[in-house]
Write a protein that holds these residues in place. Structure first.
Motif, PDB file in Angstrom:
ATOM      1  N   LEU A 114       0.919  -1.230  -0.090  1.00 50.93           N
ATOM      2  CA  LEU A 114      -0.073  -0.069   0.086  1.00 50.93           C
ATOM      3  C   LEU A 114       0.923   1.224   0.036  1.00 50.93           C
ATOM      4  O   LEU A 114       0.521   2.211  -0.541  1.00 50.93           O
ATOM      5  CB  LEU A 114      -0.964  -0.066   1.092  1.00 50.93           C
ATOM      6  CG  LEU A 114      -1.809   0.880   1.293  1.00 50.93           C
ATOM      7  CD1 LEU A 114      -3.033   0.972   0.216  1.00 50.93           C
ATOM      8  CD2 LEU A 114      -2.811   1.058   2.663  1.00 50.93           C
ATOM      9  N   LEU A 115       2.094   1.310   0.958  1.00 47.61           N
ATOM     10  CA  LEU A 115       3.008   2.540   0.779  1.00 47.61           C
ATOM     11  C   LEU A 115       3.500   2.536  -0.493  1.00 47.61           C
ATOM     12  O   LEU A 115       3.798   3.732  -1.054  1.00 47.61           O
ATOM     13  CB  LEU A 115       3.921   2.372   2.042  1.00 47.61           C
ATOM     14  CG  LEU A 115       3.423   2.353   3.433  1.00 47.61           C
ATOM     15  CD1 LEU A 115       4.290   2.116   4.413  1.00 47.61           C
ATOM     16  CD2 LEU A 115       2.750   3.862   3.633  1.00 47.61           C
ATOM     17  N   LEU A 116       4.049   1.342  -1.134  1.00 49.86           N
ATOM     18  CA  LEU A 116       4.869   1.482  -2.449  1.00 49.86           C
ATOM     19  C   LEU A 116       3.921   2.124  -3.514  1.00 49.86           C
ATOM     20  O   LEU A 116       4.438   2.777  -4.276  1.00 49.86           O
ATOM     21  CB  LEU A 116       5.426   0.372  -2.705  1.00 49.86           C
ATOM     22  CG  LEU A 116       6.493  -0.001  -1.928  1.00 49.86           C
ATOM     23  CD1 LEU A 116       7.213  -1.637  -2.035  1.00 49.86           C
ATOM     24  CD2 LEU A 116       7.680   0.860  -2.070  1.00 49.86           C
ATOM     25  N   PHE A 117       2.759   1.455  -3.605  1.00 51.85           N
ATOM     26  CA  PHE A 117       1.957   1.776  -4.904  1.00 51.85           C
ATOM     27  C   PHE A 117       0.729   2.509  -4.730  1.00 51.85           C
ATOM     28  O   PHE A 117       0.204   2.852  -5.679  1.00 51.85           O
ATOM     29  CB  PHE A 117       1.400   0.477  -5.543  1.00 51.85           C
ATOM     30  CG  PHE A 117       2.700  -0.562  -5.839  1.00 51.85           C
ATOM     31  CD1 PHE A 117       3.428  -0.348  -6.928  1.00 51.85           C
ATOM     32  CD2 PHE A 117       3.006  -1.941  -4.876  1.00 51.85           C
ATOM     33  CE1 PHE A 117       4.368  -1.447  -7.127  1.00 51.85           C
ATOM     34  CE2 PHE A 117       3.938  -2.658  -5.288  1.00 51.85           C
ATOM     35  CZ  PHE A 117       4.634  -2.318  -6.323  1.00 51.85           C
ATOM     36  N   GLY A 118       0.293   2.591  -3.542  1.00 55.62           N
ATOM     37  CA  GLY A 118      -0.811   3.654  -3.310  1.00 55.62           C
ATOM     38  C   GLY A 118      -2.102   2.655  -3.533  1.00 55.62           C
ATOM     39  O   GLY A 118      -2.252   1.965  -4.262  1.00 55.62           O
ATOM     40  N   PRO A 151      -5.588  -2.239  -6.977  1.00 57.74           N
ATOM     41  CA  PRO A 151      -6.420  -2.999  -8.019  1.00 57.74           C
ATOM     42  C   PRO A 151      -5.965  -3.472  -9.218  1.00 57.74           C
ATOM     43  O   PRO A 151      -6.190  -4.722  -9.428  1.00 57.74           O
ATOM     44  CB  PRO A 151      -7.814  -2.263  -7.868  1.00 57.74           C
ATOM     45  CG  PRO A 151      -7.556  -1.428  -6.741  1.00 57.74           C
ATOM     46  CD  PRO A 151      -6.021  -0.885  -6.425  1.00 57.74           C
ATOM     47  N   GLU A 152      -5.401  -2.344  -9.754  1.00 60.28           N
ATOM     48  CA  GLU A 152      -4.952  -2.616 -11.304  1.00 60.28           C
ATOM     49  C   GLU A 152      -3.883  -3.816 -11.369  1.00 60.28           C
ATOM     50  O   GLU A 152      -3.913  -4.637 -11.950  1.00 60.28           O
ATOM     51  CB  GLU A 152      -4.336  -1.238 -11.611  1.00 60.28           C
ATOM     52  CG  GLU A 152      -3.942  -1.419 -13.077  1.00 60.28           C
ATOM     53  CD  GLU A 152      -3.540  -0.230 -13.601  1.00 60.28           C
ATOM     54  OE1 GLU A 152      -2.337  -0.103 -14.469  1.00 60.28           O
ATOM     55  OE2 GLU A 152      -3.913   0.828 -13.192  1.00 60.28           O
ATOM     56  N   LEU A 153      -2.900  -3.578 -10.192  1.00 57.79           N
ATOM     57  CA  LEU A 153      -1.770  -4.663  -9.814  1.00 57.79           C
ATOM     58  C   LEU A 153      -2.339  -6.251  -9.772  1.00 57.79           C
ATOM     59  O   LEU A 153      -1.884  -7.124 -10.207  1.00 57.79           O
ATOM     60  CB  LEU A 153      -1.122  -4.284  -8.900  1.00 57.79           C
ATOM     61  CG  LEU A 153       0.121  -3.143  -9.066  1.00 57.79           C
ATOM     62  CD1 LEU A 153       0.876  -2.773  -7.935  1.00 57.79           C
ATOM     63  CD2 LEU A 153       0.968  -3.351 -10.300  1.00 57.79           C
ATOM     64  N   ARG A 201      -5.377  -7.191 -10.576  1.00 56.49           N
ATOM     65  CA  ARG A 201      -6.051  -7.662 -11.746  1.00 56.49           C
ATOM     66  C   ARG A 201      -4.851  -8.320 -12.730  1.00 56.49           C
ATOM     67  O   ARG A 201      -5.053  -9.518 -13.364  1.00 56.49           O
ATOM     68  CB  ARG A 201      -6.819  -6.679 -12.425  1.00 56.49           C
ATOM     69  CG  ARG A 201      -8.313  -6.380 -11.956  1.00 56.49           C
ATOM     70  CD  ARG A 201      -8.853  -5.765 -12.697  1.00 56.49           C
ATOM     71  NE  ARG A 201      -8.527  -4.254 -12.766  1.00 56.49           N
ATOM     72  CZ  ARG A 201      -9.053  -3.308 -11.773  1.00 56.49           C
ATOM     73  NH1 ARG A 201      -9.855  -3.540 -10.864  1.00 56.49           N
ATOM     74  NH2 ARG A 201      -8.679  -2.126 -11.923  1.00 56.49           N
ATOM     75  N   ALA A 202      -3.808  -7.640 -12.843  1.00 56.56           N
ATOM     76  CA  ALA A 202      -2.813  -7.918 -13.888  1.00 56.56           C
ATOM     77  C   ALA A 202      -2.095  -9.167 -13.252  1.00 56.56           C
ATOM     78  O   ALA A 202      -1.678 -10.284 -13.983  1.00 56.56           O
ATOM     79  CB  ALA A 202      -1.617  -6.918 -13.860  1.00 56.56           C
ATOM     80  N   VAL A 203      -1.998  -9.407 -11.909  1.00 58.57           N
ATOM     81  CA  VAL A 203      -1.213 -10.599 -11.376  1.00 58.57           C
ATOM     82  C   VAL A 203      -2.352 -11.723 -11.607  1.00 58.57           C
ATOM     83  O   VAL A 203      -1.792 -12.958 -12.185  1.00 58.57           O
ATOM     84  CB  VAL A 203      -0.889 -10.536 -10.010  1.00 58.57           C
ATOM     85  CG1 VAL A 203      -0.670 -11.821  -9.258  1.00 58.57           C
ATOM     86  CG2 VAL A 203       0.257  -9.475  -9.683  1.00 58.57           C
ATOM     87  N   GLY A 204      -3.604 -11.557 -11.594  1.00 59.23           N
ATOM     88  CA  GLY A 204      -4.618 -12.550 -11.639  1.00 59.23           C
ATOM     89  C   GLY A 204      -4.636 -13.215 -13.090  1.00 59.23           C
ATOM     90  O   GLY A 204      -4.709 -14.303 -13.594  1.00 59.23           O
ATOM     91  N   ARG A 205      -4.722 -12.114 -14.148  1.00 57.92           N
ATOM     92  CA  ARG A 205      -4.524 -12.281 -15.488  1.00 57.92           C
ATOM     93  C   ARG A 205      -3.287 -13.107 -15.684  1.00 57.92           C
ATOM     94  O   ARG A 205      -3.381 -14.109 -16.742  1.00 57.92           O
ATOM     95  CB  ARG A 205      -4.608 -11.315 -16.446  1.00 57.92           C
ATOM     96  CG  ARG A 205      -5.823 -10.600 -16.681  1.00 57.92           C
ATOM     97  CD  ARG A 205      -5.822  -9.598 -17.664  1.00 57.92           C
ATOM     98  NE  ARG A 205      -6.279  -8.319 -16.987  1.00 57.92           N
ATOM     99  CZ  ARG A 205      -5.465  -7.187 -16.816  1.00 57.92           C
ATOM    100  NH1 ARG A 205      -4.534  -6.952 -17.256  1.00 57.92           N
ATOM    101  NH2 ARG A 205      -6.434  -6.177 -16.266  1.00 57.92           N
ATOM    102  N   THR A 206      -2.119 -12.824 -15.375  1.00 57.78           N
ATOM    103  CA  THR A 206      -0.689 -13.481 -15.497  1.00 57.78           C
ATOM    104  C   THR A 206      -0.939 -15.119 -15.032  1.00 57.78           C
ATOM    105  O   THR A 206      -0.728 -15.905 -15.823  1.00 57.78           O
ATOM    106  CB  THR A 206       0.269 -12.909 -14.929  1.00 57.78           C
ATOM    107  OG1 THR A 206       0.349 -11.585 -15.409  1.00 57.78           O
ATOM    108  CG2 THR A 206       1.859 -13.747 -15.048  1.00 57.78           C
ATOM    109  N   PHE A 207      -1.626 -15.201 -13.768  1.00 54.29           N
ATOM    110  CA  PHE A 207      -1.733 -16.517 -13.401  1.00 54.29           C
ATOM    111  C   PHE A 207      -2.611 -17.423 -14.224  1.00 54.29           C
ATOM    112  O   PHE A 207      -2.193 -18.544 -14.487  1.00 54.29           O
ATOM    113  CB  PHE A 207      -2.153 -16.738 -12.055  1.00 54.29           C
ATOM    114  CG  PHE A 207      -0.954 -16.389 -10.817  1.00 54.29           C
ATOM    115  CD1 PHE A 207       0.109 -17.112 -10.886  1.00 54.29           C
ATOM    116  CD2 PHE A 207      -1.268 -15.196  -9.863  1.00 54.29           C
ATOM    117  CE1 PHE A 207       1.173 -16.518 -10.106  1.00 54.29           C
ATOM    118  CE2 PHE A 207      -0.341 -15.142  -8.880  1.00 54.29           C
ATOM    119  CZ  PHE A 207       0.776 -15.936  -9.172  1.00 54.29           C
TER     120      PHE A 207
END
Length: 82
Positions: free
Chosen positions: A18-22, A27-29, A31-37
């Motif tokens: 949360l501190l690194l990405f805000g 949520p966007e990250l 979704r991207a991880v879910g699509r990758t898996f």
């Protein structure tokens, strides 16, 4: 490896993310991880099914054709767990 991380470890990882990405980017990250898996799992299933199909063809070529095929073999489920 994940069995060694307790609930406090997961909370700490969530706070750091949360501190690194805000809050807007998380949520966007996710979704991207879910699509990758999902794509990885589909690719692995395709490879397994291609290997199964090619091995069946090789077995059919090597095995002589029998006139009587009374025993029906139960198909083996080689899908990846979801």
């Amino acid at each position: 490896m994940l069995s060694q991380i307790g609930p406090t470890g997961f909370i700490l990882l969530a706070v750091i993310a949360l501190l690194l990405f805000g809050p807007n980017k998380l949520p966007e990250l996710g979704r991207a991880v879910g699509r990758t898996f999902r794509e990885f799992k589909e690719g692995a299933r395709d490879i397994i099914s291609d290997d199964d199909a090619s091995s069946r063809k090789e077995q059919e070529k090597a095995k002589p054709v029998a006139a009587d095929t009374t025993a029906a073999e139960k198909p083996v489920d080689k899908r990846l767990p979801e």
